[in-house]
Design an enzyme around this catalytic site. Structure first.
Site, mmCIF file in Angstrom:
data_model
loop_
_atom_site.group_PDB
_atom_site.id
_atom_site.type_symbol
_atom_site.label_atom_id
_atom_site.label_comp_id
_atom_site.label_asym_id
_atom_site.label_seq_id
_atom_site.Cartn_x
_atom_site.Cartn_y
_atom_site.Cartn_z
ATOM 1 C CE1 TYR A 27 -36.547 20.724 35.805
ATOM 2 C CE2 TYR A 27 -35.516 19.217 34.257
ATOM 3 C CZ TYR A 27 -35.809 20.505 34.661
ATOM 4 O OH TYR A 27 -35.372 21.559 33.922
ATOM 5 N NE ARG A 61 -17.688 0.225 36.344
ATOM 6 C CZ ARG A 61 -17.321 0.988 35.330
ATOM 7 N NH1 ARG A 61 -16.069 1.027 34.948
ATOM 8 N NH2 ARG A 61 -18.210 1.727 34.690
ATOM 9 C CG HIS A 100 -20.535 4.385 42.451
ATOM 10 N ND1 HIS A 100 -20.234 3.051 42.505
ATOM 11 C CD2 HIS A 100 -20.835 4.635 41.154
ATOM 12 C CE1 HIS A 100 -20.363 2.509 41.316
ATOM 13 N NE2 HIS A 100 -20.715 3.457 40.466
#
Length: 655
Positions: free
Chosen positions: A149, A59, A105
């Site tokens: 968006y 990570r 993931h």
């Protein structure tokens, strides 16, 4: 210890056992109903170490070869795999995030979107890896718009990280549920670890790698390749001559080279970075303004402006009269207007001292090397990149060689078939089936199964004269490539030459000018007096407590019969009680009727013209309501230094 079912009673003659402490008892999830006594210290230690290594490797820390964390690598691979290339239309960010979550993931969607948004922010990384369309945040700390968006696709330079991924250049691993595979590392045709830097907090360690300039890094790589046989002789100084320091996307200034040298030599160093500010004289000519056009890397502009406003309100920088943000799409521009008589250099120094206009960057070049976290010097980081590229090119060459040999093998069969075209056609026409024709061709011409199948698949148009020539030309080209690949594998030095050519191509295609300037001989901070000219002034103090400093040039000698100049404007019940000559760097001592002594530096007394009234002394020193000044004495800087030396000597003598 033997295990006993909980629900079975013990024999009657069994003595009662001392129960184990609850802290040492664990219940196995796959063996419900049974109790096992364990060492709690060992159990916690092992679980914590497993968790720590998982965070470190999977990570928080980037791989030293491609400079990417797992989530970044998965994002780029998904965009590459799904066709979101630089020449393709933009894709919805939500779609890309969904593909990353579903296949590779299995974490929160915001962790993926935040990582993807950062790769599209021109104020976060030096060379954008994601080409974003929409609102991806700002230097003011505004968050990106919702993923539904915004739209994304790979940037052109990110293709350099993914080139030749389909040519067996890197190792692959199963995804989290074993349904597909993902690359362990990307081919990485550019030194991305130092190019874009990285930041991450693991368990017990953290990485904070500053970004660098592409042209400078590739030049340093070329130097290492040129001297690969004498790599140990390449010094840090030789590399820093090509890579003078980090190059932040927001520009700014790096103060001093000591931190840079330490970082490049050891992998850890402290860099002092400043914003870029200019002092301009306002139109009226009696006031100045400070124009800030660049802020240090990762400084939030909105929070910094708020901090400066707080400093002005609190009186810590009382010379500020106005503060406004005039930034637009052309760039950053923050205007700080100063009061009349303010010393702009002194104000700028205080901005460096009390705000984030000057801050420090704690560099720590920590990355994974063969799965282990390692602190890397500049030289070691670049050598790892070259070694990775050498392995990638070697594996690519092996792949291309096998592919070309396979094609040449088929072309050999086609050449033989064309040479004996009539016989081949007769065999095929007389055969009962395709399998029988294949077997006969193999027996007659010693074809391989692949060659025989290619002859059966041969289209009639390939039998034309021009098409037969194309087969011959392709065969000769395959022979040339086979010789080239074999020679490349036999001479590792030529592989290094290819890496050098790739670096030069990167410079020609993506190279740009440095944005961050390095101040080699600059200091981190200055005293106020170092920024203020030591000029001759006249200091006056009135009975009502008004004090001012007036440049001596404002007064001139009067000739006989001349006309005098008006002096300080005072009220009828006020008069000047002290008027003396001093210098801006002098210390002015004020003695009160209560036996107290106050000190002010000459430049701390506000300037005013001859007719100005001045400022209340109580605004400058903490004088009481019933306290009044009975004497004032200017003391030169040299005399103050001598007094301190004498005082120190006296204390040593007493000891």
């Amino acid at each position: 210890m033997s295990e006993t079912p909980v629900n079975e009673p013990l024999p009657e003659d069994t003595p009662p056992a001392t129960p184990a402490p609850l802290s040492e008892i664990t219940i196995e999830p796959n063996n419900a109903g049974r109790i096992r006594v364990v060492d709690i210290d060992r159990e916690v230690r092992g679980a914590y170490l497993d968790y720590a290594m998982s965070v470190i490797v999977a990570r928080a820390l980037p791989d030293a070869r491609d400079g990417l964390k797992p989530v970044q690598r998965r994002i780029l691979y998904v965009m590459h795999d799904t066709g979101a290339r630089p020449s393709a239309p933009y894709r919805k960010s939500a779609r890309v995030v969904g593909d990353v979550l579903g296949k590779y993931h299995p974490h929160g969607d915001m962790s993926v979107y935040d990582a993807m948004a950062r790769m599209a922010q021109d104020f976060s990384i030096r060379y954008l890896l994601v080409d974003g369309q929409g609102n991806f945040g700002s230097v003011d700390g505004d968050p990106p718009a919702a993923m539904r968006y915004t739209e994304v696709r790979l940037s052109r330079i990110s293709e350099e990280l993914l080139t030749d991924l389909d040519k067996d250049t890197v190792d692959w691993q199963d995804n989290y549920d074993g349904t597909t595979q993902e690359p362990r590392v990307l081919p990485a045709g550019m030194p991305n670890l130092l190019l874009n830097g990285a930041a991450g907090i693991a368990v017990g360690m953290a990485t904070n790698i500053p970004p660098h300039n592409l042209t400078e890094l590739c030049s340093a790589v070329n130097l290492l390749i040129d001297r690969w046989d004498a790599l140990d002789d390449v010094s840090v100084d030789e590399l820093t001559a090509l890579v003078p320091g980090p190059d932040f996307p927001t520009g700014g200034l790096i103060v001093g080279r000591e931190g840079i040298q330490q970082m490049y030599a050891t992998g850890r160093g402290r860099l002092v970075i400043r914003g870029v500010a200019e002092i301009e004289e306002m139109k009226r000519g009696d006031r100045f303004q400070i124009i800030v056009t660049e802020l240090p890397y990762q400084v939030n502009k909105a929070l910094w402006i708020e901090r400066v406003a707080d400093l002005a309100r609190e009186g810590r920088i009382e010379e500020i009269s106005d503060l406004r943000d005039e930034s637009d799409r052309r760039g950053m521009r923050v205007v700080i207007e100063l009061r009349r008589g303010a010393q702009p250099n002194r104000v700028l120094n205080r901005l460096y001292k009390f705000s984030a206009l000057q801050t420090s960057f704690g560099a720590q070049v920590l990355a994974l090397v063969e799965g282990q976290p390692r602190l890397l010097s500049l030289k070691r980081a670049l050598v790892i990149f070259v070694e990775h590229r050498r392995d990638v090119i070697r594996r690519r060459t092996v792949f291309e060689l096998a592919k070309t040999r396979a094609r040449a093998h088929i072309l050999e069969g086609l050449r033989i078939a064309i040479e004996f075209l009539d016989e081949v056609i007769r065999i095929i026409r007389q055969a009962e089936s395709a399998e029988a024709a294949k077997a006969t061709l193999i027996e007659r011409f010693s074809f391989s199964d692949v060659q025989a199948q290619a002859i059966l698949d041969l289209q009639l148009r390939r039998l034309a004269a021009l098409e037969r020539q194309k087969i011959e030309d392709e065969y000769q080209e395959c022979q040339r490539l086979i010789a080239y690949y074999e020679d490349l594998l036999a001479n590792p030095g030529k592989i290094l030459g290819l890496i050098r050519e790739d670096c030069q191509r990167l410079i020609d295609r993506y190279g740009d000018a440095r944005r961050t300037r390095i101040l080699s001989d600059a200091r981190e901070s200055f005293e106020d007096e170092e920024l203020i000219a030591d000029k001759h002034v006249l200091i006056s103090l009135t009975q009502r407590g008004y004090i001012k400093s007036t440049p001596a040039e404002a007064y001139r000698a009067q000739n006989r019969g001349g006309r005098g100049s008006s002096g300080m404007a005072t009220k009828e019940d006020d008069e000047v009680i002290f008027l003396f000559s001093a210098h801006s760097h002098d210390t002015v001592l004020f003695f009160s009727n209560l036996g107290k002594v106050y000190a002010l530096r000459g430049y701390q007394i506000p300037e005013a013209d001859r007719a100005g009234k001045g400022t209340f002394l109580s605004n400058l020193i903490a004088i009481g309501d019933k306290e009044r000044i009975t004497a004032a004495l200017p003391v030169s800087k040299a005399l103050m230094a001598a007094a301190r030396t004498h005082e120190d000597a006296a204390e040593d003598g007493d000891g």
